[in-house]
Design an enzyme around this catalytic site. Structure first.
Site, short mmCIF file in Angstrom:
data_model
loop_
_atom_site.label_atom_id
_atom_site.label_comp_id
_atom_site.label_asym_id
_atom_site.label_seq_id
_atom_site.Cartn_x
_atom_site.Cartn_y
_atom_site.Cartn_z
N ASP A 1 0.81 -1.22 0.00
CA ASP A 1 0.00 0.00 0.00
C ASP A 1 0.85 1.27 0.00
OD1 ASP A 1 -2.63 -1.05 0.04
OD2 ASP A 1 -2.54 -1.39 2.20
N HIS B 1 -3.16 6.43 9.21
CA HIS B 1 -2.69 5.05 9.48
C HIS B 1 -1.20 4.98 9.81
CE1 HIS B 1 -6.54 3.61 8.19
NE2 HIS B 1 -6.37 3.96 6.93
N GLY C 1 -1.23 1.74 5.01
CA GLY C 1 -2.45 2.18 4.33
C GLY C 1 -2.36 3.54 3.64
N ASP D 1 -13.26 9.72 8.07
CA ASP D 1 -12.83 8.85 6.97
C ASP D 1 -13.47 7.47 7.12
OD1 ASP D 1 -10.15 8.64 4.95
OD2 ASP D 1 -10.75 6.72 5.86
N HIS E 1 -12.17 4.69 6.97
CA HIS E 1 -11.32 3.74 7.69
C HIS E 1 -11.09 4.16 9.14
CE1 HIS E 1 -10.32 3.17 3.38
NE2 HIS E 1 -10.27 1.88 3.73
N ASP F 1 -13.80 9.04 1.31
CA ASP F 1 -13.93 7.69 0.74
C ASP F 1 -15.25 7.01 1.14
OD1 ASP F 1 -12.82 7.65 3.28
OD2 ASP F 1 -11.14 6.34 2.76
N TYR G 1 -11.25 8.44 -3.08
CA TYR G 1 -10.63 7.82 -4.26
C TYR G 1 -11.41 8.05 -5.54
CZ TYR G 1 -8.02 6.44 -0.33
OH TYR G 1 -7.29 6.55 0.82
O1 ZLV Z 1 -8.25 6.32 3.22
O2 ZLV Z 1 -4.14 -2.08 -2.46
O3 ZLV Z 1 -6.36 -3.85 2.44
C1 ZLV Z 1 -6.53 7.31 4.56
C2 ZLV Z 1 -7.24 6.02 4.14
O4 ZLV Z 1 -7.85 5.57 5.32
C3 ZLV Z 1 -5.22 -3.39 2.47
N1 ZLV Z 1 -4.98 -2.10 2.30
C4 ZLV Z 1 -4.03 -4.25 2.71
C5 ZLV Z 1 -4.11 -5.13 3.89
C6 ZLV Z 1 -3.76 -6.23 3.00
N2 ZLV Z 1 -3.96 -5.37 1.84
C7 ZLV Z 1 -3.02 -5.66 0.85
C8 ZLV Z 1 -2.35 -4.58 0.18
C9 ZLV Z 1 -2.94 -4.28 -1.13
C10 ZLV Z 1 -2.15 -3.26 -1.85
C11 ZLV Z 1 -2.91 -2.54 -2.91
C12 ZLV Z 1 -5.07 -1.60 -3.33
C13 ZLV Z 1 -4.81 -1.61 -4.69
C14 ZLV Z 1 -5.77 -1.15 -5.57
C15 ZLV Z 1 -6.96 -0.66 -5.07
C16 ZLV Z 1 -7.22 -0.65 -3.73
C17 ZLV Z 1 -6.26 -1.12 -2.84
C18 ZLV Z 1 -6.58 -1.07 -1.43
N3 ZLV Z 1 -5.75 -1.21 -0.39
C19 ZLV Z 1 -7.83 -0.87 -0.89
N4 ZLV Z 1 -7.75 -0.89 0.45
C20 ZLV Z 1 -6.49 -1.07 0.73
C21 ZLV Z 1 -6.01 -1.11 2.11
C22 ZLV Z 1 -5.45 0.24 2.52
C23 ZLV Z 1 -6.49 1.27 2.64
C24 ZLV Z 1 -5.88 2.58 3.07
C25 ZLV Z 1 -6.92 3.66 3.28
C26 ZLV Z 1 -6.28 5.00 3.55
C27 ZLV Z 1 -5.79 8.06 3.61
ZN ZN Z 2 -9.96 5.93 4.25
CA CA Z 3 -12.79 7.04 10.45
#
Ligand code: ZLV
Ligand code: ZN
Ligand code: CA
Length: 390
Positions: A107, A157, A165, A192, A194, A276, A316
């Site tokens: 991430d 995060h 994240g 947010d 998350h 989001d 996003y």
């Molecule tokens: O909005 O990921 O689910 C604040 C915020 O709160 C995960 N990450 C991790 C846990 C295991 N995964 C694997 C990592 C994946 C890496 C790529 C994506 C790729 C394409 C589209 C969406 C994602 C994605 N990753 C969606 N959700 C995740 C989360 C991290 C979310 C962070 C939110 C940040 C700024």
């Molecule tokens: Zn978020």
């Molecule tokens: Ca929140």
């Protein structure tokens, strides 16, 4: 009503490079400009990068060194997994890469401009906090709103020694620490989608910082923390289910969040807005329109009237995030004309809005066929739980 806005060409240029939100900062900023809001701010905070020492006020020194230079100066051997290499345990003698150790992968991949990005985004939040800290006591006592805005911040995060994240450094924790040099009690509100885990962890044992996060909570949903039964009195986690509607979001704010604020009597407030949860967001979890964000920001800023730091967080669907944050900016500024805004004004990114016929108010885009799984009974259960806890 003094509202200051964190901006510099450099901030926008580097915030635009964030891999999870490429080009978002320039869309948000350009839309705010195009609605003529720049002239309405009390001040523009000319953002400059913060220093390495500023980042080390919350973060681990070696982590920051690695993040900024790609080398933490430590011997790689000291971070190998297991006690000593043993050929019979396949894989156990593999060294854990420094990238993995510091969360700089998946991430949070390294990217060109990362060093400048973190110094500018954290610098912006710190300069916003400085703006609020430097308000005169007579201004603070006035019955007016006092706000600083950094829409590139809100990286909730990031941990003391690890990226997580899409968040590389925790500008929120740095900002709260800075606010605490003047304001005794700081309330953190995380809207947010998350869980604000990095902020919760930093202040879980402080009775001077109360952190309230509303978020999507379900097995497997990132980051996996934030259940209702949290151990600390200064942590309030409001777990929600799929499809959260404006009505439910506002109900959670009006009942739980307002009561937690009343109970805590903060001297300053920090908000991670996070777009989001919007209905058309790529994550498709909550089902919110701009109007609930507009209502909540207006309440926090213009009804609570405490020194307030507004930060960006996630979001996003880039153009809906720009729409939402422009509306939130106008709400913070208490611009009454915003209710009449219907079209996107002509500006550099105008053509990108063609799909929605250049309209600003795309409230009709909530997913009408999506149920709000947060039933009246569930919301009542949440409200009762927190009421008994107080
Ligand atoms: O909005 O990921 O689910 C604040 C915020 O709160 C995960 N990450 C991790 C846990 C295991 N995964 C694997 C990592 C994946 C890496 C790529 C994506 C790729 C394409 C589209 C969406 C994602 C994605 N990753 C969606 N959700 C995740 C989360 C991290 C979310 C962070 C939110 C940040 C700024
Ligand atoms: Zn978020
Ligand atoms: Ca929140």
């Amino acid at each position: 009503m003094p509202v200051a806005y964190a901006y510099s060409e450099e901030l926008i240029e580097y915030a635009d490079k964030l891999p999870s939100n490429k080009g978002r900062a320039s869309r948000v900023n350009a839309l705010i400009e195009s609605f003529g809001l720049m002239d309405k701010f009390d001040g523009i905070i000319r953002v400059k990068p913060c220093t390495q020492a500023d980042l080390e006020k919350y973060h681990d020194k070696n982590f920051i060194k690695f993040l900024l230079t790609g080398d933490d100066g430590l011997d790689a051997e000291s971070e190998t997994e297991g006690e000593e290499s043993d050929e019979s345990y396949e894989g156990k003698d593999e060294p854990v890469s420094k990238e993995a150790l510091y969360g700089l992968h998946y991430d949070c991949p390294p990217f060109d401009g990362l060093e400048k990005y973190v110094k500018l985004v954290a610098g912006a939040t710190l300069q916003c906090a400085d703006y609020l800290v430097s308000l005169l006591d007579t201004d603070i006592a006035q019955n007016t709103s006092k706000v600083a805005i950094n829409w590139t911040g809100g990286r909730h995060h990031a941990k003391r020694a690890a990226c997580s994240g899409f968040c590389y450094v925790n500008d929120i924790n740095l900002g709260i620490q800075r606010l605490r040099t003047k304001f005794d009690k700081v309330l953190y509100v995380d809207l947010d989608l998350h869980h604000g885990d990095g902020v919760e962890t930093a202040f879980a044992y402080s009775d001077k910082v109360k952190s309230v996060s509303v978020h999507r909570y379900e097995r497997g949903f990132f980051p996996g923390t934030g259940g209702m039964n949290t151990t600390s009195r200064s942590v309030v986690n409001i777990p929600t289910k799929y499809g959260l509607s404006d009505k439910s979001f506002i109900q959670i704010f009006d009942t739980i969040i307002v009561a937690e604020k009343e109970d805590f009597q903060p001297d300053a407030v920090v908000v991670t807005t996070g777009c989001d949860g919007l209905a058309r967001d790529e994550l498709r979890e909550w089902n919110l329109s701009f109007s609930s964000f507009e209502y909540i920001i207006d309440q926090i800023v213009n009804s609570w009237k405490l020194p307030t730091l507004l930060l960006g967080g996630g979001g996003y669907h880039t153009l809906d995030t720009a729409r939402c944050l422009a509306i939130c900016t106008a709400a913070a500024l208490n611009v009454p004309d915003r209710k009449q805004w219907v079209e996107i004004p002509m500006h550099d990114y105008f053509n990108e809005y063609v799909k929605d016929n250049y309209s600003l108010r795309v409230e009709s885009h909530v997913r009408h066929n999506t149920p709000d799984e947060n039933s009246e009974e569930y919301l009542k259960k949440l409200a009762d739980y927190f009421e008994h806890r107080r």
